[in-house]
Design a protein around this motif. Sequence first.
Motif, PDB file in Angstrom:
ATOM      1  N   SER A  29       0.818  -1.219   0.000  1.00 37.48           N
ATOM      2  CA  SER A  29       0.000   0.000   0.000  1.00 37.48           C
ATOM      3  C   SER A  29       0.854   1.272   0.000  1.00 37.48           C
ATOM      4  O   SER A  29       0.375   2.346  -0.364  1.00 37.48           O
ATOM      5  CB  SER A  29      -0.939   0.019   1.211  1.00 37.48           C
ATOM      6  OG  SER A  29      -0.214   0.157   2.417  1.00 37.48           O
TER       7      SER A  29
ATOM      8  N   LYS B  58      -3.734   2.538  -5.883  1.00 34.63           N
ATOM      9  CA  LYS B  58      -4.696   1.445  -5.963  1.00 34.63           C
ATOM     10  C   LYS B  58      -5.491   1.301  -4.667  1.00 34.63           C
ATOM     11  O   LYS B  58      -6.513   0.611  -4.635  1.00 34.63           O
ATOM     12  CB  LYS B  58      -3.980   0.127  -6.282  1.00 34.63           C
ATOM     13  CG  LYS B  58      -3.386   0.056  -7.683  1.00 34.63           C
ATOM     14  CD  LYS B  58      -2.761  -1.292  -7.937  1.00 34.63           C
ATOM     15  CE  LYS B  58      -2.196  -1.382  -9.357  1.00 34.63           C
ATOM     16  NZ  LYS B  58      -1.570  -2.724  -9.613  1.00 34.63           N
ATOM     17  N   TYR B  59      -5.004   1.950  -3.607  1.00 31.93           N
ATOM     18  CA  TYR B  59      -5.671   1.861  -2.310  1.00 31.93           C
ATOM     19  C   TYR B  59      -6.347   3.187  -1.989  1.00 31.93           C
ATOM     20  O   TYR B  59      -5.850   4.257  -2.347  1.00 31.93           O
ATOM     21  CB  TYR B  59      -4.662   1.516  -1.205  1.00 31.93           C
ATOM     22  CG  TYR B  59      -4.066   0.137  -1.338  1.00 31.93           C
ATOM     23  CD1 TYR B  59      -4.541  -0.925  -0.569  1.00 31.93           C
ATOM     24  CD2 TYR B  59      -3.028  -0.108  -2.233  1.00 31.93           C
ATOM     25  CE1 TYR B  59      -3.988  -2.198  -0.687  1.00 31.93           C
ATOM     26  CE2 TYR B  59      -2.476  -1.375  -2.353  1.00 31.93           C
ATOM     27  CZ  TYR B  59      -2.958  -2.408  -1.588  1.00 31.93           C
ATOM     28  OH  TYR B  59      -2.417  -3.660  -1.714  1.00 31.93           O
ATOM     29  N   ASP B  60      -7.497   3.117  -1.314  1.00 31.56           N
ATOM     30  CA  ASP B  60      -8.269   4.316  -0.987  1.00 31.56           C
ATOM     31  C   ASP B  60      -7.777   4.960   0.303  1.00 31.56           C
ATOM     32  O   ASP B  60      -7.337   4.265   1.234  1.00 31.56           O
ATOM     33  CB  ASP B  60      -9.752   3.955  -0.817  1.00 31.56           C
ATOM     34  CG  ASP B  60     -10.374   3.455  -2.111  1.00 31.56           C
ATOM     35  OD1 ASP B  60      -9.969   3.953  -3.180  1.00 31.56           O
ATOM     36  OD2 ASP B  60     -11.248   2.570  -2.051  1.00 31.56           O
TER      37      ASP B  60
ATOM     38  N   LYS C 248       0.995   4.858   6.787  1.00 29.39           N
ATOM     39  CA  LYS C 248       0.299   5.667   5.786  1.00 29.39           C
ATOM     40  C   LYS C 248       0.797   7.108   5.886  1.00 29.39           C
ATOM     41  O   LYS C 248       1.453   7.498   6.854  1.00 29.39           O
ATOM     42  CB  LYS C 248      -1.221   5.638   6.004  1.00 29.39           C
ATOM     43  CG  LYS C 248      -1.865   4.263   5.891  1.00 29.39           C
ATOM     44  CD  LYS C 248      -1.882   3.748   4.478  1.00 29.39           C
ATOM     45  CE  LYS C 248      -2.638   2.436   4.364  1.00 29.39           C
ATOM     46  NZ  LYS C 248      -1.919   1.300   5.014  1.00 29.39           N
TER      47      LYS C 248
END
Length: 221
Positions: free
Chosen positions: A138, A198-200, A181
């Motif tokens: 991620s 690709k990740y929210d 993150k």
Amino acid sequence: MSFANRVKQRRKELGLSQAELAERVGVAQQSIHKIEDGRTLKPRNILQLANALQCSALWLQGFESQIDNGQSPEQNNASSTNAVMVNASDIRSLPILSQVQAGNWSNVILETDQEFERQITSVKVSEEAFAMRVTGNSMTNPFGSPSIPAGSIVVVEPCSCPDNGKIVVATLNDAPEATIKKLEIDGPQKFLVPLNPKYDPIQINGNCRIVGYVRQVVMEL
């Protein structure tokens, strides 16, 4: 040159036997033998080993090319003139915690006899700092830097209120595992944003506890 070869080379340069080096470090000769034959790649006492070999722990680990033996640049080999000198007092050996341990870092008892894998760093961090290995993709940025791919090790400074834009380590929805993150603050709203599109993004609305922020990323190419 491997870690084992660097230790062996430096020991021979100083004219030390394995037994003599072991005595200086405060370990058994067998420990030095295991290092030099490649069985021990990240010894717990690497700072003591570097001190006994009169060199930088970062040099032993292959992160710099200069042997910091207390000599002036003119006294060192001319081929090292472009090397970065690191003050030995700035070098830290941090425990590499699991994602579960990182999520509950304040309650992790770092006993001296507990076997943690270690990460060497010269980044200025507090005594509470730790390292953590990244899993998942991620935080892998397909468009370039910054990117923190799986397998990287991050050096984390504990902090509950980091600044906007920091890469943070946090837990979500009381999950025991920590995640990494980017923190983005937009007015009253806060988000945890992956570097991989690709990740929210994840909105922070009471479901997040920030452990700290990333000071350094260490990765092998």
